[in-house]
Every structure is written in C-alpha cells, then in structure tokens.
Design a protein around this motif. Structure first.
Motif, PDB file in Angstrom:
ATOM      1  N   CYS A 102     -40.707 -10.201 -33.977  1.00  0.00           N
ATOM      2  CA  CYS A 102     -41.365  -8.892 -33.902  1.00  0.00           C
ATOM      3  C   CYS A 102     -41.561  -8.284 -35.285  1.00  0.00           C
ATOM      4  O   CYS A 102     -42.590  -7.650 -35.556  1.00  0.00           O
ATOM      5  CB  CYS A 102     -40.558  -7.944 -33.016  1.00  0.00           C
ATOM      6  SG  CYS A 102     -40.589  -8.398 -31.258  1.00  0.00           S
ATOM      7  N   LEU A 103     -40.594  -8.492 -36.165  1.00  0.00           N
ATOM      8  CA  LEU A 103     -40.728  -7.975 -37.524  1.00  0.00           C
ATOM      9  C   LEU A 103     -41.866  -8.684 -38.258  1.00  0.00           C
ATOM     10  O   LEU A 103     -42.623  -8.044 -38.999  1.00  0.00           O
ATOM     11  CB  LEU A 103     -39.419  -8.170 -38.287  1.00  0.00           C
ATOM     12  CG  LEU A 103     -39.352  -7.508 -39.669  1.00  0.00           C
ATOM     13  CD1 LEU A 103     -39.446  -5.995 -39.528  1.00  0.00           C
ATOM     14  CD2 LEU A 103     -38.075  -7.893 -40.397  1.00  0.00           C
ATOM     15  N   PHE A 104     -42.004  -9.981 -38.028  1.00  0.00           N
ATOM     16  CA  PHE A 104     -43.102 -10.724 -38.654  1.00  0.00           C
ATOM     17  C   PHE A 104     -44.454 -10.165 -38.199  1.00  0.00           C
ATOM     18  O   PHE A 104     -45.340  -9.902 -39.009  1.00  0.00           O
ATOM     19  CB  PHE A 104     -43.012 -12.205 -38.297  1.00  0.00           C
ATOM     20  CG  PHE A 104     -44.184 -13.007 -38.777  1.00  0.00           C
ATOM     21  CD1 PHE A 104     -44.267 -13.416 -40.096  1.00  0.00           C
ATOM     22  CD2 PHE A 104     -45.232 -13.316 -37.919  1.00  0.00           C
ATOM     23  CE1 PHE A 104     -45.366 -14.141 -40.556  1.00  0.00           C
ATOM     24  CE2 PHE A 104     -46.342 -14.043 -38.364  1.00  0.00           C
ATOM     25  CZ  PHE A 104     -46.398 -14.451 -39.690  1.00  0.00           C
ATOM     26  N   ILE A 105     -44.607  -9.970 -36.895  1.00  0.00           N
ATOM     27  CA  ILE A 105     -45.865  -9.446 -36.356  1.00  0.00           C
ATOM     28  C   ILE A 105     -46.129  -8.032 -36.866  1.00  0.00           C
ATOM     29  O   ILE A 105     -47.237  -7.692 -37.286  1.00  0.00           O
ATOM     30  CB  ILE A 105     -45.838  -9.467 -34.813  1.00  0.00           C
ATOM     31  CG1 ILE A 105     -45.756 -10.915 -34.304  1.00  0.00           C
ATOM     32  CG2 ILE A 105     -47.067  -8.773 -34.238  1.00  0.00           C
ATOM     33  CD1 ILE A 105     -45.524 -11.028 -32.815  1.00  0.00           C
ATOM     34  N   GLY A 106     -45.100  -7.195 -36.826  1.00  0.00           N
ATOM     35  CA  GLY A 106     -45.273  -5.804 -37.235  1.00  0.00           C
ATOM     36  C   GLY A 106     -45.622  -5.640 -38.694  1.00  0.00           C
ATOM     37  O   GLY A 106     -46.447  -4.789 -39.054  1.00  0.00           O
ATOM     38  N   THR A 153     -48.446 -13.046 -45.424  1.00  0.00           N
ATOM     39  CA  THR A 153     -47.862 -13.950 -44.424  1.00  0.00           C
ATOM     40  C   THR A 153     -46.643 -14.680 -44.984  1.00  0.00           C
ATOM     41  O   THR A 153     -45.620 -14.816 -44.306  1.00  0.00           O
ATOM     42  CB  THR A 153     -48.911 -14.976 -43.954  1.00  0.00           C
ATOM     43  OG1 THR A 153     -50.020 -14.282 -43.388  1.00  0.00           O
ATOM     44  CG2 THR A 153     -48.323 -15.914 -42.916  1.00  0.00           C
ATOM     45  N   HIS A 154     -46.752 -15.121 -46.230  1.00  0.00           N
ATOM     46  CA  HIS A 154     -45.635 -15.842 -46.861  1.00  0.00           C
ATOM     47  C   HIS A 154     -44.400 -14.962 -46.976  1.00  0.00           C
ATOM     48  O   HIS A 154     -43.280 -15.383 -46.635  1.00  0.00           O
ATOM     49  CB  HIS A 154     -46.065 -16.335 -48.244  1.00  0.00           C
ATOM     50  CG  HIS A 154     -44.987 -17.056 -48.992  1.00  0.00           C
ATOM     51  ND1 HIS A 154     -44.523 -18.300 -48.606  1.00  0.00           N
ATOM     52  CD2 HIS A 154     -44.260 -16.701 -50.100  1.00  0.00           C
ATOM     53  CE1 HIS A 154     -43.576 -18.691 -49.443  1.00  0.00           C
ATOM     54  NE2 HIS A 154     -43.396 -17.738 -50.347  1.00  0.00           N
ATOM     55  N   SER A 174     -38.577 -12.744 -42.158  1.00  0.00           N
ATOM     56  CA  SER A 174     -38.174 -13.081 -40.789  1.00  0.00           C
ATOM     57  C   SER A 174     -37.110 -14.172 -40.778  1.00  0.00           C
ATOM     58  O   SER A 174     -36.138 -14.103 -40.009  1.00  0.00           O
ATOM     59  CB  SER A 174     -39.400 -13.526 -39.981  1.00  0.00           C
ATOM     60  OG  SER A 174     -40.337 -12.475 -39.874  1.00  0.00           O
ATOM     61  N   ALA A 175     -37.300 -15.188 -41.618  1.00  0.00           N
ATOM     62  CA  ALA A 175     -36.312 -16.265 -41.699  1.00  0.00           C
ATOM     63  C   ALA A 175     -34.981 -15.739 -42.219  1.00  0.00           C
ATOM     64  O   ALA A 175     -33.906 -16.094 -41.707  1.00  0.00           O
ATOM     65  CB  ALA A 175     -36.828 -17.383 -42.599  1.00  0.00           C
ATOM     66  N   LEU A 185     -31.463 -15.808 -40.083  1.00  0.00           N
ATOM     67  CA  LEU A 185     -30.246 -16.443 -40.600  1.00  0.00           C
ATOM     68  C   LEU A 185     -29.127 -15.423 -40.783  1.00  0.00           C
ATOM     69  O   LEU A 185     -27.951 -15.725 -40.564  1.00  0.00           O
ATOM     70  CB  LEU A 185     -30.551 -17.144 -41.927  1.00  0.00           C
ATOM     71  CG  LEU A 185     -31.497 -18.340 -41.843  1.00  0.00           C
ATOM     72  CD1 LEU A 185     -31.804 -18.878 -43.238  1.00  0.00           C
ATOM     73  CD2 LEU A 185     -30.893 -19.446 -40.967  1.00  0.00           C
ATOM     74  N   THR A 186     -29.504 -14.198 -41.175  1.00  0.00           N
ATOM     75  CA  THR A 186     -28.507 -13.137 -41.342  1.00  0.00           C
ATOM     76  C   THR A 186     -27.860 -12.780 -40.013  1.00  0.00           C
ATOM     77  O   THR A 186     -26.639 -12.575 -39.933  1.00  0.00           O
ATOM     78  CB  THR A 186     -29.164 -11.882 -41.953  1.00  0.00           C
ATOM     79  OG1 THR A 186     -29.698 -12.205 -43.239  1.00  0.00           O
ATOM     80  CG2 THR A 186     -28.161 -10.754 -42.099  1.00  0.00           C
ATOM     81  N   ILE A 187     -28.672 -12.713 -38.957  1.00  0.00           N
ATOM     82  CA  ILE A 187     -28.141 -12.409 -37.628  1.00  0.00           C
ATOM     83  C   ILE A 187     -27.169 -13.493 -37.176  1.00  0.00           C
ATOM     84  O   ILE A 187     -26.050 -13.202 -36.733  1.00  0.00           O
ATOM     85  CB  ILE A 187     -29.291 -12.269 -36.602  1.00  0.00           C
ATOM     86  CG1 ILE A 187     -30.112 -11.016 -36.894  1.00  0.00           C
ATOM     87  CG2 ILE A 187     -28.737 -12.221 -35.177  1.00  0.00           C
ATOM     88  CD1 ILE A 187     -31.376 -10.912 -36.064  1.00  0.00           C
ATOM     89  N   ILE A 188     -27.583 -14.759 -37.299  1.00  0.00           N
ATOM     90  CA  ILE A 188     -26.722 -15.870 -36.877  1.00  0.00           C
ATOM     91  C   ILE A 188     -25.428 -15.870 -37.684  1.00  0.00           C
ATOM     92  O   ILE A 188     -24.328 -15.992 -37.130  1.00  0.00           O
ATOM     93  CB  ILE A 188     -27.448 -17.226 -37.056  1.00  0.00           C
ATOM     94  CG1 ILE A 188     -28.755 -17.249 -36.263  1.00  0.00           C
ATOM     95  CG2 ILE A 188     -26.535 -18.376 -36.635  1.00  0.00           C
ATOM     96  CD1 ILE A 188     -28.596 -17.075 -34.795  1.00  0.00           C
TER      97      ILE A 188
END
Length: 203
Positions: free
Chosen positions: A44-48, A66-67, A73-74, A78-81
């Motif tokens: 969602c953050l990528f789209i927003g 986009t980059h 987003s990546a 990874l931060t969440i995991i």
C-alpha cells in the motif's frame, strides 16, 4: 482473511485459544500470517507514494520514483519481519522470569498476531496523509495493546495476575523496540538509500 484473524477483531479471547492450539500443532504456523500480512503496508505504501503522492505545499504534489518506492517498501517489509522476530526473542527472554516456558516460535507467533492491527492499518498507506496516518496508527496501537493484555495470559498459559504483569513488561519493551527500529529505518532511508522525489504542480 483466515478465521483466527477475524476472531481477533470479533472474539479475541477465543481467537487466542485457537491460535495457541494451532501453534502447538504446527510450530511455524505463524509464518504465513506474518509474511503475507506484512505485505499489506509495504504494498500500500508503494502504491500511495508512486500513484497518489502527498502535498507539502499548495498546488504541488510529491511522489517517489518507482525505484525509490520499491526501496522504501522493501525496507519497510524487512523492518516489519525483523521487528517481529526481535520482539519475539524479547518475549522469550522475559518469560524466564515467569512460570511460562514458551518456545521461540510461539513467542514470535504471539508477536506476529498481536501486531495484526498494524498490518491492517497499513491500508492507510494508499493515501499518504500525516493526519490519517496518526489517527490510524493510534487506533491500531490501542487495539494491539488490548490484544496483548488479554492474549498473553491465555497464549502463555499464565495466571491472570502474572500474565498482566508480563504483558506490561512486554508493552514497555515493545515500545522501545518500535522506536529504535523506526529511527534506524528512517536514518537508513535518508542517509543510505537517498530517495528520489518527483514534484508536480497542480493546475
């Protein structure tokens, strides 16, 4: 959305009982929950940030390339995991002071399910807005705290008084871990990844 996730919002007490049974039968049952739901805020953050953007000044919209959005987003994913894994390790370590002796997988699983409101709140990333983010994250924090305090005694098979004390310790450590990880992520985002912004004038 699986039955345990729905129950976390409709019948949280019963949900924790079901989740504990699943974790006892399948020690890594939480992995699918964690890996899939962590995609919600990242996607969602990528789209927003690429398609919607946000406004810092009147008649101007800012978006990420986009980059840069993919990097953000990546990094968020990874931060969440990593954050859930660290939190699970802390829960396992703190449990030694109590009667409960959960496994590391059970502790990470508990942290993952407790963070479910934050995963769902990630939908707000579709529309980047400071005030929307504050409101949604505050709501997620309140409900996640509620899940922690009612869930830890049940999930860890502890007495209620002992479970509440343990939950208070977990909450305090969780707040410290959250702040530390977010600050680290922000510093890495600005100082290492160097985001690229695209500005457009409206009208």
């Amino acid at each position: 959305m699986s039955a345990p996730i729905v129950k976390l919002f409709t019948q949280p007490n019963f949900a924790w009982t079901d989740i504990r049974k699943e974790e006892e039968a399948h020690p890594r049952h939480y992995l699918a929950h964690l890996l899939l739901l962590a995609l919600i805020p990242a996607t969602c953050l990528f789209i927003g940030t690429t398609y919607v953007g946000w406004s810092l000044a009147e008649n101007e919209t800012v978006r990420l390339s986009t980059h840069s959005a993919l990097q953000l987003s990546a990094l968020l994913y990874l931060t969440i995991i990593g954050g859930i894994a660290v939190m699970g390790a802390f829960i396992r370590w703190m449990s030694r002071a109590f009667e409960a002796r959960p496994t590391i997988n059970q502790c990470i699983g508990f942290a993952a399910y407790t963070a479910t409101p934050f995963f769902i709140a990630g939908i707000a990333g579709l529309y980047p807005s400071r005030w929307l983010a504050i409101i949604v994250l505050a709501t997620a924090s309140v409900y996640s705290t509620f899940l922690l305090f009612i869930g830890l005694p049940t999930f860890m098979h502890e007495r209620k008084e002992q479970g509440l004390l343990n939950a208070a310790c977990v909450w305090a450590v969780g707040l410290l871990v959250l702040v530390t990880i977010l600050v680290t992520m922000i510093l890495m985002w600005f100082n290492v990844l160097t985001p690229e912004y695209l500005r457009a004038t409206i009208g």
